[in-house]
Every structure is written in C-alpha cells, then in structure tokens.
Design an enzyme around this catalytic site. Structure first.
Site, PDB file in Angstrom:
ATOM      1  N   HIS A 164       0.815  -1.227   0.000  1.00  0.00           N
ATOM      2  CA  HIS A 164       0.000   0.000   0.000  1.00  0.00           C
ATOM      3  C   HIS A 164       0.840   1.264   0.000  1.00  0.00           C
ATOM      4  O   HIS A 164       0.345   2.332  -0.363  1.00  0.00           O
ATOM      5  CB  HIS A 164      -0.926   0.018   1.224  1.00  0.00           C
ATOM      6  CG  HIS A 164      -1.971  -1.059   1.202  1.00  0.00           C
ATOM      7  ND1 HIS A 164      -3.013  -1.042   0.304  1.00  0.00           N
ATOM      8  CD2 HIS A 164      -2.133  -2.172   1.947  1.00  0.00           C
ATOM      9  CE1 HIS A 164      -3.774  -2.111   0.512  1.00  0.00           C
ATOM     10  NE2 HIS A 164      -3.263  -2.816   1.495  1.00  0.00           N
ATOM     11  N   HIS A 212      -2.502  -3.323   7.978  1.00  0.00           N
ATOM     12  CA  HIS A 212      -2.873  -2.882   6.627  1.00  0.00           C
ATOM     13  C   HIS A 212      -2.019  -3.556   5.553  1.00  0.00           C
ATOM     14  O   HIS A 212      -2.563  -4.195   4.668  1.00  0.00           O
ATOM     15  CB  HIS A 212      -2.824  -1.356   6.504  1.00  0.00           C
ATOM     16  CG  HIS A 212      -3.535  -0.831   5.287  1.00  0.00           C
ATOM     17  ND1 HIS A 212      -4.809  -1.226   4.940  1.00  0.00           N
ATOM     18  CD2 HIS A 212      -3.163   0.078   4.347  1.00  0.00           C
ATOM     19  CE1 HIS A 212      -5.177  -0.590   3.837  1.00  0.00           C
ATOM     20  NE2 HIS A 212      -4.206   0.199   3.455  1.00  0.00           N
TER      21      HIS A 212
END
Ligand SMILES: *[C@@H]1O[C@H](CO)[C@@H](O)[C@H](O)[C@H]1NC(C)=O
Ligand SMILES: *[C@@H]1O[C@H](CO)[C@@H](O)[C@H](O)[C@H]1NC(C)=O
Length: 328
Positions: free
Chosen positions: A222, A248
């Site tokens: 990400h 994440h």
C-alpha cells in the site's frame, strides 16, 4: 475592593482552565491492571486476520498461542481488518465466532483483545463491531474507534486512521464504507488529532505507543499513507512517541532510526505473500517479511523488546529500545 475583583477574576480564570482541560479530551480511557510482580508487560500484536481460519490464519493463531504461553501475555492487540472481506454484517454475524472465538482458542489467548478498525471493517456495520453484544458473546473482545489504554508504565493510544485516507471518500471503487458517526470528516479528524495530542501530552507513562491500522512509514504494497505523514506523524514526533504499531500491509516490518519513533507493522494474521516491496533506505528498513506471522512485545521500565514470528514460530527479527535518561 479592587483587590476583591482581582481575586474574583483570578479564581474565575482557574475555574475556566479547569473546566476547559476537563472537557477537552474526549477519548475513552481504560486501564489494564498490571499483574506481574516486576511490573513488566507482555502482549502480542496481530493484524489483518479474520478469514474463518483460511490463508494460514489458524496456523498463525496456533503459534500465537504457543508464544503467548511462553511469555505469559497480559493481552492481545489487533491492528484492524478484523473481519474480511467486508467487516461484520451485524451483531449476530457468525463471522465473529468463525473468525475470532473459534480460531484463537489456545488457553494463553484467553485474555483481553484490544482492537481498532481497519478499512475492511468500515465496509461492514461498524457499530456492530463496537457493540457490547460482541463482548457478551466473547468477553475478550474490546474494539473502539479511538481510545487510551493505560497499563502500568505504558500508555497505548489507539487511533482510528480510516477517515484520514482520502481515496475511501473520493474514489471508493465498488466499496461502500459505513461513515455514520464519522461525518463531517474534517471535524472528526481535527477533533481526533486534538484529543490525541492532548492525551499524549498529559500522559506521564514511561512508554507511549500509538496503534493504528494504516502504515505511516511502510515499504509494503500500500505504501506510505501521505495523509498520516502530513497529519498524524507530527503529533507522534512532537510528543516523542516510542512506537507506532499498525497493520494494513500484509507483512511483518520494522522501520526505524535510532532515537526516533519506530514503525512496526504486524499485518500477517492471514492472507499474505503479495510479492512486492517498495524501495526503502536499508539503514531504516530493519525487517521486511512478506509472509504470515505476528509480533510479541515485552516491556519493562527500562526496555522494550519486540520480536517477529513466522507461521512456524521461528523468530524472524528482534529489536529493543531503552530509556537511557531514566536515572537523570
Ligand atoms: C502458509 O504458510 C506457508 C509457510 O510460510 C506458505 O508456504 C504458504 O504459502 C502459506 N499459505 C497461504 C495460503 O498463504
Ligand atoms: C466493480 O465491479 C465490477 C463487477 O463486479 C467489476 O467489473 C469492476 O472491475 C469493479 N470495479 C472496481 C474499481 O473494482
């Protein structure tokens, strides 16, 4: 007479300061009692996990149990993306048991779980995940958007990082996010940053750890979260926060420069092996592991040790921080 007025306005001023400081920080606070005689604290961190045992979630859970027993952990922290793909549908969603209660069954994991929400959790019914109904089903569960947890010499500041991320609002693709109780977004974020800053400034804990879902500094898939670099990082730096812990990115990662906030990612609770890593200064990137696993932390007054484990329970990396100025 004049003096009387002066005294009156001085006490009015104190009254106002007392009133303002008493009402400013709205973050919920809770305490986790210290049970070990030396005052130390041990806990595990896992993120990005709820897949009904699939993608090695059950194997990670098993290893967490073994390490949890060895360290006699006090609790577990979840850094979000608790239930895939789209959070919980409601308080009675069987995914809660299938991905949590029936997976983390080892006796050593029968401790409180302190959780934040991830972006996938916001694709479901957020209030359900925060509901006391879940805690009635499984006493371990405690999830809030943002809160402060004190445990002896450590204070943890759990932060809801989801509303910071612009693209969930401007370019959500096919996903629907449950922003009820978040909008208006600007006010939510500014209140949160204000409350967080105040809570950290007031803290007298030896160690200050901030926990969120999204990475601030990460070489993972990400990439860095620019909104957090711009808005959250200055609060951490100004207040000399020791650790920022997140998920994440589905990897295990340690980024840090000596003497500054260390960035720890523990997002290997289930699906991993994305196969990409972004270039990062090797002096700062102390660990990048693309596969599944979790972390343990052991905290004493003078030191924090953190250890990363893979699905076999092998130690991938460990590091520590010391408080050098303690005796000064
Ligand atoms: C489970 O873990 C093993 C060992 O790391 C790995 O080889 C395998 O690909 C993993 N399975 C999944 C579905 O990620
Ligand atoms: C949205 O869903 C449709 C149909 O499932 C799919 O074809 C499309 O690629 C999706 N768009 C995005 C941005 O994921």
């Amino acid at each position: 007479m004049k003096m009387g007025i002066g005294r009156f306005s001085v006490s009015l001023m104190f009254l106002c300061i007392f009133f303002i400081s008493g009402s400013l920080s709205k973050l919920q606070r809770l305490k986790h009692p210290v049970t070990k005689s030396d005052g130390s604290l041990s806990f595990l961190v896992v993120g990005d996990w709820g897949r009904q045992g699939e993608f090695n979630q059950s194997i990670v859970a098993h290893q967490m149990g073994i390490v949890g027993e060895q360290l006699d952990i006090d609790f577990v922290i979840s850094v979000g993306d608790n239930f895939y793909e789209d959070g919980l549908k409601g308080e009675t969603d069987p995914a809660f048991e299938a991905s949590f209660s029936h997976i983390y069954t080892h006796p050593s994991l029968q401790k409180h779980w302190y959780a934040v929400l991830g972006n996938h959790d916001y694709r479901g019914n957020v209030e359900a995940q925060l509901s006391h109904v879940l805690t009635q089903k499984d006493w371990r569960w405690f999830c809030r958007r943002s809160f402060v947890l004190s445990s002896g010499m450590v204070e943890f500041f759990f932060v809801d990082t989801n509303p910071f991320v612009e693209k969930y609002f401007t370019d959500p693709g096919n996903h629907t996010y449950d922003w009820s109780n978040v909008l208006p977004r600007d006010r939510y974020i500014s209140n949160l940053l204000h409350d967080l800053d105040l809570a950290i400034k007031k803290s007298r804990a030896t160690w200050k750890f901030v926990v969120g879902h999204h990475g601030i500094k990460t070489a993972g898939h990400h990439g860095v979260t620019q909104e957090l670099i711009d808005q959250l990082l200055p609060v951490l730096e100004e207040n000399k926060v020791d650790l920022y812990i997140n998920g994440h990115d589905h990897c295990l990662q340690h980024i840090g420069t000596d003497g500054e906030t260390q960035f720890l990612t523990s997002g290997g609770g289930s699906k991993a092996w994305r196969g990409d890593v972004q270039p990062w200064d090797p002096k700062e990137l102390k660990l990048y592991y693309d596969g599944q696993g979790f972390m343990s932390l052991h905290v004493t007054r003078s030191q924090v040790n953190f250890v990363y484990y893979d699905v076999f329970g092998n130690v991938l990396h460990q590091s520590s921080l010391s408080k050098r100025s303690l005796l000064l």
